[in-house]
Motif scaffolding. Structure first.
Motif, PDB file in Angstrom:
ATOM      1  N   LEU A  90       2.728   1.571  10.177  1.00 39.38           N
ATOM      2  CA  LEU A  90       1.642   2.318   9.542  1.00 39.38           C
ATOM      3  C   LEU A  90       0.558   1.371   9.038  1.00 39.38           C
ATOM      4  CD1 LEU A  90       3.272   4.847   9.879  1.00 39.38           C
ATOM      5  CD2 LEU A  90       2.841   5.409   7.484  1.00 39.38           C
ATOM      6  N   ARG A  91       0.972   0.251   8.468  1.00 38.27           N
ATOM      7  CA  ARG A  91      -0.028  -0.701   7.955  1.00 38.27           C
ATOM      8  C   ARG A  91      -0.865  -1.262   9.095  1.00 38.27           C
ATOM      9  NH1 ARG A  91       4.458  -2.093   4.426  1.00 38.27           N
ATOM     10  NH2 ARG A  91       4.085  -0.884   2.520  1.00 38.27           N
ATOM     11  N   GLN A  92      -0.227  -1.425  10.282  1.00 44.11           N
ATOM     12  CA  GLN A  92      -0.991  -1.884  11.451  1.00 44.11           C
ATOM     13  C   GLN A  92      -2.024  -0.830  11.852  1.00 44.11           C
ATOM     14  OE1 GLN A  92       2.071  -2.703  14.296  1.00 44.11           O
ATOM     15  NE2 GLN A  92       2.311  -4.845  13.658  1.00 44.11           N
ATOM     16  N   ILE A 142      -3.511   5.733   4.487  1.00 48.36           N
ATOM     17  CA  ILE A 142      -2.398   5.302   5.336  1.00 48.36           C
ATOM     18  C   ILE A 142      -1.561   4.233   4.628  1.00 48.36           C
ATOM     19  CG2 ILE A 142      -1.762   4.343   7.584  1.00 48.36           C
ATOM     20  CD1 ILE A 142      -4.453   5.396   8.634  1.00 48.36           C
ATOM     21  N   TYR A 143      -2.233   3.275   3.956  1.00 52.11           N
ATOM     22  CA  TYR A 143      -1.483   2.262   3.195  1.00 52.11           C
ATOM     23  C   TYR A 143      -0.618   2.938   2.137  1.00 52.11           C
ATOM     24  CZ  TYR A 143      -4.045  -1.684   5.244  1.00 52.11           C
ATOM     25  OH  TYR A 143      -4.548  -2.608   6.111  1.00 52.11           O
ATOM     26  N   HIS A 144      -1.192   3.956   1.485  1.00 51.65           N
ATOM     27  CA  HIS A 144      -0.445   4.654   0.448  1.00 51.65           C
ATOM     28  C   HIS A 144       0.778   5.355   1.042  1.00 51.65           C
ATOM     29  CE1 HIS A 144       0.302   6.369  -3.422  1.00 51.65           C
ATOM     30  NE2 HIS A 144       0.051   7.607  -3.035  1.00 51.65           N
ATOM     31  N   LEU A 145       0.580   5.970   2.216  1.00 49.60           N
ATOM     32  CA  LEU A 145       1.704   6.640   2.883  1.00 49.60           C
ATOM     33  C   LEU A 145       2.785   5.618   3.233  1.00 49.60           C
ATOM     34  CD1 LEU A 145       3.104   9.061   4.160  1.00 49.60           C
ATOM     35  CD2 LEU A 145       1.629   8.813   6.159  1.00 49.60           C
ATOM     36  N   ALA A 146       2.371   4.430   3.690  1.00 48.77           N
ATOM     37  CA  ALA A 146       3.342   3.377   4.015  1.00 48.77           C
ATOM     38  C   ALA A 146       4.148   3.009   2.774  1.00 48.77           C
ATOM     39  CB  ALA A 146       2.620   2.159   4.590  1.00 48.77           C
ATOM     40  N   ASP A 147       3.453   2.887   1.636  1.00 49.98           N
ATOM     41  CA  ASP A 147       4.155   2.565   0.390  1.00 49.98           C
ATOM     42  C   ASP A 147       5.140   3.663   0.013  1.00 49.98           C
ATOM     43  OD1 ASP A 147       2.659   0.287   0.268  1.00 49.98           O
ATOM     44  OD2 ASP A 147       1.198   1.076  -1.178  1.00 49.98           O
TER      45      ASP A 147
END
Lengths: 684, 684
Positions: free
Chosen positions: A329-331, A278-283
């Motif tokens: 997304l990060r949340q 998910i962090y990667h998707l946010a990036d």
């Protein structure tokens, strides 16, 4: 429109049988009296004679039916020879075109009277029938000859199956490509799932080669037969469609399988790995901003002038929208750590026999969303966080945006090798068709208008749907309400965002407050905020000049409109809410704690508040981390739903060689059923 | 069977219009060319002329249709006078009876050609129509004259509503009693919900007075029109039934209301009070033993010879059955203390703004059970323990037993004034009809055969159903399984009670175990226990002489039969289970902990066990206290379900004067979202 019909033989059979019975009855009557009439054996009838005798009756029936719609029909009888002889073919072609030009429907049948006798065939009881396949091949020949757009073959089965019906995995083939011979084996009877379909399939393939698309469908199902032809013409998924062109992507069934197995792999990752994705998707959302906005621009250009301004606004993406999306997304990533695999319950059943109830993903989710493409990454993140497989169906207007956002989601998933867990459905399937795939989808989540939610709830056959359908929220102002609080609470509940489902719709006021300064303050505030007031019947009866009376006390205005009604007591307020409410969110305003607790305990709604705005009814405001939605269903998840709404549980039992017979009345073991402590939810 | 038909005017309209167009076209063509043909105004047609012109075509259509079924039809044209003149009436009566005697269907219509011109009426576009009510009153007169059993009036609405359609509470009246005039107000147009129904209702009441029952139903709904007449004749709940006889008890809708409000009162009692009610019911079961057994004896006597022995056994009650039932009830009472009102989650959202998620009853349950009357007190206790309202629908064969058991439940409930919370449905409603009452019932629980569960799942429209549909349980014997354990585990899982849904159906054996002593031991044990073995395709291929091959790997035998298949690895076992299992209960037998954990984590079933019998999959064995059932659904409750399956949650928010706008970007407050500790579940 041309019609190839059977039925003449059946029609004629009735008629000839009747004739024979009448002619026999005279003779029989001389011998044995009238009673034997019914039991007399009916001789086998000659099919060609039946056809000739039935043809006129059949045509009369068609005439009578078509006359109802002022449509003229014409009778055409042909034989195979008419297609083989070049001159005859041209004659037939000319006649048919002339009829079609005049909007007359040709009703075509084989000229059975002049063909050789049929081989025995048991399609119809007590009569040798000309094999039905003559009509199928006739229709195919006619379709090719007349260059029709579509040949519809109506049968009494649903279509073509990929294995013999009744076997473990027999599935209806939606689209059949002749090049794709792996899925069905022709010829070897035991391995072909076409019981009685050979002739139709042969005819279909022949017509397809000649350039006509074909649908084989069930024309006898009593519940749908009225619609089958129009449904097919509208392109709905009915029966088996024979096509030369194979689409590039997988079928929706294959996508469902991929989401299922991809989801299972996702569920076995460590929570940190899911968070990483998910962090990667946010990036990626911020890194690939330019490409996303370019795709979105295409959608916007295509939609320009075709969509209304508010819809266009929802369709458009911007740098700031993408940034806040990434923050969201990060949340979700942060709140996902504690979701899958959480132990809810532990029990020692016996020595060395321990039971655990743990949270697991539900399985495969279908999320249906309207124009907003920003829904896609958000829903993807929720599915990843909860370890569920995901089928996404977005609006057509956002095609380009959805495509790139889905690619990014898959790119993020691939860092842990679970790319397939999220699938975007691009095939022509209608939402309705998807809602029927109950073996593939475990939960449907519609994201959009409450109209969308209602439509999906109607369409879903056997699949649970999570979504709010209606929010008719009440606020009851008790006789002991505080003057200072009340206007603040009403204004926030009604005016802050009136289109939300958690906005106030009906204000219930205790009778003692009528004609008090408090009451006047509320009305003044509503005037200033330009809220249109509708009077409930009791409220109207107390006023000399009342606002217009409500049409219904059960209305979700979704706008700056408010219904006001008067009640005599907290009990009457509760009764009103139970009668007219939608069990969404209901509030009491009072300084009396006892009255408040009575209200909190007795009101049967998902959210019941005391001295707080209805608008708190929201996953984010409740601190649930990611918000999945607000559910108005009573089971599974109710009210604002966080990630937990996307989870179910499974039971794990670890033993040594435990069998239940050891625990029987005279067995050696006794159940302990000792509750063991479970880890508490993290507290910040 | 007699038919009163409309349609002649419509039929004739098409025909006359065509004639007029043709005759006009010659004149028009002289003036302005052919193109104007389509735009020419069609003059208003005279209805009587239309009827005369259409009558022959209409009859030809009926003839053609009935001929399909070898049924002869006859045309009868009548006027009102034919009923008023005694002689004419007798003539008509005689003719009709003679036709019916010969199995000929009379098709009756008004002889429009000889009646006065009609008043203007807009039923059909562009033509003055004879008011349809003539056909309704004609049908009513005919029904009474011929002493028919039933008059069916087909319309384009569902039936009679109790208030104007579209108003808040408009409900279809299932059965209308003319004596019961409160529910519908006739005459005052605005308050009567019969849009266009007056004539039909008048005719219906007239026929009813004459001794003929009447049904008004929708004959145009495309999805059901094929069935509407047979459904009505079979006594199903279609449209509005007009009856002189009013049943004594409340309607099922009223019972639903009572269960809802009674349930709400039950939910607000203290847990100890609910437990008291259950303890009292347990006492009543033993105190009133004689009366219960007497009622049961009546059922048994009536069922004698009509029910098979196993069903009779299930129907019978005995002192020992009642005693163990009472013991079970006391267990439910003991476990009920911790159910309703348990706090699951607490969050401090802001200072003085605290959120609580608490368990609450679901609402109204519908429990459908087959012959076993002992189900009733058990289910009643579960509903009381969980604070739910309850509608009970038992089997007809247990009528007397169910009645007294229900009375005892209400007696127990009345000690705390909530007698109405449990209702026994005695009306003629089919189970299917009950399953459609989605506004009244929140959850359906079928207790009985898996066939019953499947039927209910099919019938339930929009109401969730909790129940197991299939249990295809697997046991995978790993290459590292212990010789000592395996036969014990297989025997217990398969042989202890093979009809249970948690019994073993498929044994998956690692290939390395083939032709080992362990393998021989298993086979020997199965022989001794007389278990019939079915070979999976891979297993069969490894044997020289194999047992009969399985028809399907997805079979629930429910008997001393077992499918054996060979797999190469734990992964292949998992794949097999996912492909052919029903996600009920699956077991691994191994001494290798790592393999076991891999299996536990990866198998996507409600219950996954390690070295334990499949038969542990049971609410009592799991220590859930009262067992509600075993759910094969994925949402809400999964696997063995205790009282918690009958609960949902609500959110309580207690604030002071909190509004969300204070928390906006520039507001004065910030969300805290602090998790507060919740009380742990009791540990013994």
């Amino acid at each position: 429109m041309m019609l190839v019909t059977s039925g003449a033989v059946a029609f004629g059979k009735q008629r000839l049988r009747h004739e024979i019975l009448l002619s026999q009855s005279v003779r029989q009557a001389l011998h044995s009296g009238q009673n034997q009439l019914k039991e007399m054996a009916i001789p086998v009838l000659e099919a060609r004679a039946c056809a000739a005798a039935g043809q006129s009756g059949l045509m009369a029936l068609y005439e009578a039916m078509f006359t109802q719609y002022s449509i003229c029909a014409a009778q055409i009888l042909v034989t195979n020879l008419d297609f083989h002889d070049e001159q005859k073919r041209r004659n037939l072609n000319g006649t048919l075109h002339e009829l079609l030009r005049m909007n007359i429907v040709p009703i075509v049948n084989t000229n059975d009277a002049v063909v050789p006798p049929a081989e025995p065939n048991s399609d119809l009881q007590g009569v040798n029938v000309i094999s039905v396949k003559d009509n199928d091949s006739l229709a195919a020949r006619l379709a090719v000859e007349m260059k029709t757009d579509l040949l519809i073959v109506l049968s009494d089965v649903e279509g073509l199956f990929d294995s013999p019906p009744g076997s473990d995995d027999a599935k209806l083939i939606d689209i059949f490509y002749p090049g794709d011979q792996q899925s069905v084996t022709f010829g070897t009877k035991s391995r072909v799932g076409m019981g009685g379909m050979e002739a139709k399939v042969k005819a279909a393939l022949w017509a397809l080669q000649g350039g006509t698309s074909v649908v084989i469908a069930n024309g006898t199902h009593p519940k749908v037969s009225g619609h089958v032809i129009t449904d097919i013409v509208e392109g709905k998924k009915v029966g088996t469609f024979f096509s030369e062109v194979k689409p590039a992507g997988p079928t929706v069934e294959q996508q469902g399988e991929m989401a299922r197995s991809g989801g299972r792999m996702l569920a076995t990752l460590e929570p940190e790995q899911r968070a990483e994705i998910i962090y990667h998707l946010a990036d990626l959302l911020t890194d690939q901003r330019d490409e996303i906005l370019l795709a979105n621009k295409k959608d916007m250009e295509e939609a320009e002038g075709r969509l209304a301004a508010p819809l266009l606004k929802r369709l458009s993406l911007s740098t700031s929208k993408l940034n806040s999306l990434a923050i969201g997304l990060r949340q979700i990533a942060a709140s996902s750590q504690d979701s899958v695999g959480r132990v809810l319950r532990r029990t020692r059943i016996a020595k060395n026999l321990e039971l655990e109830q743990v949270t697991v993903p539900i399985g495969v989710l279908l999320v249906i969303f309207e124009s907003r493409p920003d829904c896609l990454p958000q829903v993807a993140a929720l599915a990843i966080a909860s370890g569920n497989g995901l089928l996404l169906k977005g609006g057509k207007e956002a095609t380009h945006s959805n495509r790139i956002l889905h690619l990014l989601a898959q790119e993020a998933l691939s860092i842990h090798g679970v790319k397939e867990a999220i699938q975007l459905v691009n095939t022509r399937e209608e939402v309705e068709d998807l809602c029927r795939l109950d073996k593939m989808i475990d939960l449907i989540i519609p994201r959009g208008s409450s109209q969308l939610v209602r439509d999906i709830q109607k369409a879903a056959k056997g699949i649970p749907v999570m979504g709010h359908s209606e929010g008719i929220c009440h606020m009851y102002v008790d006789s002991e309400a505080s003057v200072d609080k009340i206007t603040r609470l009403v204004r926030d509940s009604k005016c802050e965002y009136p289109a939300a489902c958690n906005a106030l719709e009906t204000l219930l006021i205790h009778r003692d407050l009528l004609r008090t300064p408090l009451f006047d303050q509320i009305i003044d505030m509503l005037r200033v905020e330009q809220v249109k007031i509708h009077a409930g019947p009791k409220f109207a009866s107390y006023l000399t000049f009342s606002p217009s009376e409500v049409k219904s006390l059960r209305t979700e205005y979704g706008d700056l409109e408010l219904c006001i009604e008067v009640v005599d007591s907290v009990q009457e307020a509760i009764d009103h809410i139970h009668k007219y409410g939608s069990s969404h969110t209901d509030v009491i305003v009072t300084e009396n704690e006892e009255t408040a607790e009575f209200f909190l305990q007795h009101v049967d709604s998902a959210c019941v508040f005391w001295n707080a705005s209805t608008r708190f009814s929201d996953g984010y405001r409740f601190g649930l981390g990611a918000e999945v939605g607000i559910s108005t269903s009573r089971i599974h998840a109710r009210g604002p739903v966080g990630l937990e709404g996307l989870l179910t549980t499974k039971w794990l039992l670890r033993g040594q060689d435990h069998v239940v017979s050891d625990f029987s009345e005279h067995g050696s073991l006794k159940y302990l059923h000792e509750n063991l402590p479970v880890p508490q939810r993290n507290t910040n």
